[in-house]
Design a protein around this motif. Structure first.
Motif, PDB file in Angstrom:
ATOM      1  N   ASN A 113      -9.688  -2.230  -5.050  1.00 48.57           N
ATOM      2  CA  ASN A 113      -8.998  -0.922  -4.764  1.00 48.57           C
ATOM      3  C   ASN A 113      -7.904  -1.017  -3.775  1.00 48.57           C
ATOM      4  OD1 ASN A 113     -10.767   0.489  -6.552  1.00 48.57           O
ATOM      5  ND2 ASN A 113     -11.765   1.425  -5.030  1.00 48.57           N
ATOM      6  N   GLY A 117       0.844  -1.400   0.052  1.00 49.54           N
ATOM      7  CA  GLY A 117      -0.073  -0.074   0.008  1.00 49.54           C
ATOM      8  C   GLY A 117       0.785   1.295   0.114  1.00 49.54           C
ATOM      9  N   GLN A 157       2.047  -6.497 -11.638  1.00 44.24           N
ATOM     10  CA  GLN A 157       1.715  -7.410 -10.586  1.00 44.24           C
ATOM     11  C   GLN A 157       0.579  -8.184 -10.813  1.00 44.24           C
ATOM     12  OE1 GLN A 157       0.977  -5.059  -7.057  1.00 44.24           O
ATOM     13  NE2 GLN A 157       1.480  -6.504  -5.746  1.00 44.24           N
ATOM     14  N   SER A 172      -3.741  -2.368  -2.402  1.00 46.66           N
ATOM     15  CA  SER A 172      -3.025  -2.704  -3.020  1.00 46.66           C
ATOM     16  C   SER A 172      -2.906  -4.327  -3.111  1.00 46.66           C
ATOM     17  CB  SER A 172      -1.739  -2.391  -2.296  1.00 46.66           C
ATOM     18  OG  SER A 172      -1.519  -3.216  -1.094  1.00 46.66           O
ATOM     19  N   LYS A 205       3.749   1.951  -4.614  1.00 48.38           N
ATOM     20  CA  LYS A 205       4.545   1.127  -5.742  1.00 48.38           C
ATOM     21  C   LYS A 205       3.952   0.951  -7.020  1.00 48.38           C
ATOM     22  CE  LYS A 205       5.785  -2.208  -3.171  1.00 48.38           C
ATOM     23  NZ  LYS A 205       4.984  -2.213  -2.021  1.00 48.38           N
ATOM     24  N   SER A 206       2.750   0.169  -6.894  1.00 49.25           N
ATOM     25  CA  SER A 206       2.153  -0.212  -8.314  1.00 49.25           C
ATOM     26  C   SER A 206       1.359   1.118  -8.719  1.00 49.25           C
ATOM     27  CB  SER A 206       1.086  -1.362  -7.987  1.00 49.25           C
ATOM     28  OG  SER A 206       1.843  -2.414  -7.533  1.00 49.25           O
ATOM     29  N   THR A 207       1.086   2.060  -8.054  1.00 50.30           N
ATOM     30  CA  THR A 207       0.414   3.284  -8.569  1.00 50.30           C
ATOM     31  C   THR A 207       1.500   3.885  -9.523  1.00 50.30           C
ATOM     32  OG1 THR A 207      -0.999   3.466  -6.479  1.00 50.30           O
ATOM     33  CG2 THR A 207      -0.516   5.517  -7.895  1.00 50.30           C
ATOM     34  N   GLY A 218      -0.546  -6.717  -2.133  1.00 49.38           N
ATOM     35  CA  GLY A 218      -0.352  -7.375  -0.780  1.00 49.38           C
ATOM     36  C   GLY A 218      -1.768  -7.384   0.338  1.00 49.38           C
ATOM     37  N   HIS A 229       9.520  -7.378  -2.639  1.00 47.91           N
ATOM     38  CA  HIS A 229       9.733  -7.621  -1.197  1.00 47.91           C
ATOM     39  C   HIS A 229      10.636  -8.444  -0.632  1.00 47.91           C
ATOM     40  CE1 HIS A 229       5.914  -5.227  -0.481  1.00 47.91           C
ATOM     41  NE2 HIS A 229       5.404  -6.065  -1.617  1.00 47.91           N
TER      42      HIS A 229
END
Ligand code: ATP
Ligand code: MG
Length: 510
Positions: free
Chosen positions: A411, A56, A102, A413, A59-61, A415, A215
């Motif tokens: 919505n 959260g 991801q 993340s 990173k993916s954003t 993980g 990670h």
């Protein structure tokens, strides 16, 4: 920008020449969540930059902004120092930015080659897709990453590791200057991971700039040149990887020291709760048998393809075994469907949680309580309150981070989505829980929370089967370990026999 004093370590002043691609002061807000505030990031030719942060952290954003999937609310994207905009994914691809996401969207009904080249297939005369060229090029890319996959096969016939390799091949089918990898090794086995590292080396040698999200600290230190740390959507630090230790990075990520020590367990296995005898499947596994006791954590180790997940899915009633029997508390039971399994107190948390695990357009609390609704007694508002209470209890224990329990799982993340699925099955209060790679994609602090919760539930009598490919996790958590190879049990280890060497030796058959 952040004040200098906010950074645990001073930025090292990157000296890698001009950045190919950079973010400058990027902000991105979703309803109720500030996913990124004023973050900056620079990617250099021939260098791997590791982006690290908790589940959260944003990173993916960043990946989605760099690939034109999301538009930033503020700040600038720079290519070769010039302001750029990626209003759509095609624009990013045209500028030479490609990503292994991801959660990759691939199409089950299409062939492997079609998935790789969807949207940019080689074309021949009259602008028609040149199938022969497409298959040949697909084969070339797959060979290049050491994937033994037939480009003509339908995607749906592949296992998840191979599907992931197709996603990687798809990203590489675009001749890019910037390659972004968002947890690329999460779904891969040991051998494929080594091949991925070689691929990264060769991309570096070709002068490509690489953004690598992971990670796993061992791989970050193995392949990264630079690092950038995010916490709660903010840039905490960046610099050269040679200037930091793992503990430094963890501290920047989490904001405190985290030990990677596994919870102390005094294992007191009780009565046998699950006995499996002679489980077999025509193609996937053979003669699987073991006994699991209450309060016990039984690890299943093996290389990807050893048949562990296939066996677990069969035990849970997703696929039919060709032979074998199951006893619960000494009584023979027939499991023909997941509903039968749940009825008998066996639950399974799959590895591929995105697809098999959660309902993305329902809120967190409903996802968690769904299989436990029978146990909730109240009506109307009281019922809702009980649902929230149950969901809160389990999600908090797993360190789930979300704006609220009303947030739609889609919505969250990656993980945090995984934690929802684990919470949902634990909340059913099963006798036996099968966890398939329980901490894959989970950040280091949350990993400790998941392990502590597992240990506590085992201490209360829950019997746990844990499929894991991470040796420290297998050794740190299990009372006993079963090793599988090519669909068979090849070893059962306990006590002093449980060492990394014996696990690897049995798993690889040497
Ligand atoms: N489409 C969306 N709508 C609402 N909130 C979102 C959306 N996408 C991301 N978020 C929120 O933005 C924050 C950052 O999420 P992001 O996916 O970037 O995290 P991450 O660092 O990739 O985590 P992980 O390690 O779990 O993959 C999270 O709070 C997440 O819930
Ligand atoms: Mg992510």
């Amino acid at each position: 920008m952040l004040k200098q004093t906010d950074r645990p370590v001073p930025p090292s002043g990157l000296t890698d020449g001009p950045a190919v691609l950079a973010l400058d002061g990027i902000t991105k807000t979703f309803p109720g969540v500030k996913a990124l505030s004023d973050v900056s990031l620079a990617l250099y030719p021939g260098k791997v930059t590791a982006l690290v942060g908790e589940n959260g952290a944003g990173k993916s954003t960043v990946v989605k902004i760099l690939t034109g999937i999301y538009q930033p609310d503020g700040g600038a994207i720079l290519m070769d120092g010039q302001r750029a905009a990626f209003p759509a994914p095609q624009a990013a691809a045209r500028s030479g930015v490609t990503a292994i996401h991801q959660e990759t969207v691939l199409f089950d009904e299409l062939s492997v080659a079609e998935n790789i080249f969807l949207g940019h297939a080689p074309r021949g005369a009259f602008g028609l897709i040149d199938r022969k060229a497409m298959v040949a090029q697909a084969r070339g890319i797959l060979d290049g990453i050491g994937a033994q996959i037939d480009p003509d096969h339908k995607l749906k016939d592949l296992g998840i590791a191979n599907k992931h390799l197709v996603a990687i091949a798809r990203a590489l089918s675009i001749d890019a200057r910037v390659v972004i990898m968002d947890e690329p090794t999460a779904a891969l086995s040991h051998k494929e991971i080594e091949e991925l590292y070689e691929l990264v080396e060769s991309l570096k040698a070709q002068g490509k700039a690489i953004l690598f999200i992971s990670h796993k600290f061992d791989e970050i230190f193995r392949i990264a040149d630079n690092y950038t740390v995010f916490r709660d959507g903010q840039l905490i630090g960046d610099g050269s990887i040679g200037d930091v230790t793992e503990a430094d990075l963890v501290k920047m990520m989490v904001g405190r020291d985290v030990s990677q020590i596994f919870p102390k367990r005094t294992s007191r296995p009780g009565a046998p709760v699950l006995t499996v005898t002679g489980y077999a499947h025509p193609t996937e596994f053979e003669d699987i048998g073991f006994t699991l006791r209450t309060g016990e954590i039984l690890g299943f180790y093996g290389l990807v393809g050893a048949g562990r997940s296939e066996f677990m899915q069969s035990l849970f009633g997703i696929t039919r075994p060709s032979a074998g029997s199951v006893e619960i508390d000494g009584v023979a039971v027939h499991i023909a469907s997941p509903a039968d399994a749940v009825e008998n107190g066996i639950v399974y948390v799959p590895e591929d949680r995105g697809r098999q695990g959660a309902i993305l357009d329902l809120p967190i609390f409903q996802n968690v309580t769904l299989p436990s609704l029978g146990r909730i007694s109240g009506r109307g508002f009281m019922r809702l309150a009980e649902e929230f209470k149950l969901a809160r209890e389990y999600t908090e224990r797993l360190d789930l981070r979300a704006a609220s329990l009303d947030t739609h799982v889609g919505n969250l993340s990656g993980g945090n989505q995984q934690k929802v699925v684990i919470a949902k099955w634990l909340a059913t209060q099963p006798k036996v829980i099968i966890l398939d790679e329980p901490t894959k994609g989970v950040d280091i602090g949350s990993k400790a929370a998941v392990h502590a919760f597992m240990a506590e539930l085992a201490a209360q009598g829950l019997a746990v089967v844990m499929v894991s490919s991470e040796i420290p996790e297998v050794l740190g958590m299990s009372d006993r370990v079963i090793v599988m190879r090519e669909g068979r049990i090849v070893a059962e280890l306990a006590g002093p026999e449980m060492t990394p060497e014996t696990l690897v030796r049995h798993a690889a058959g040497i």
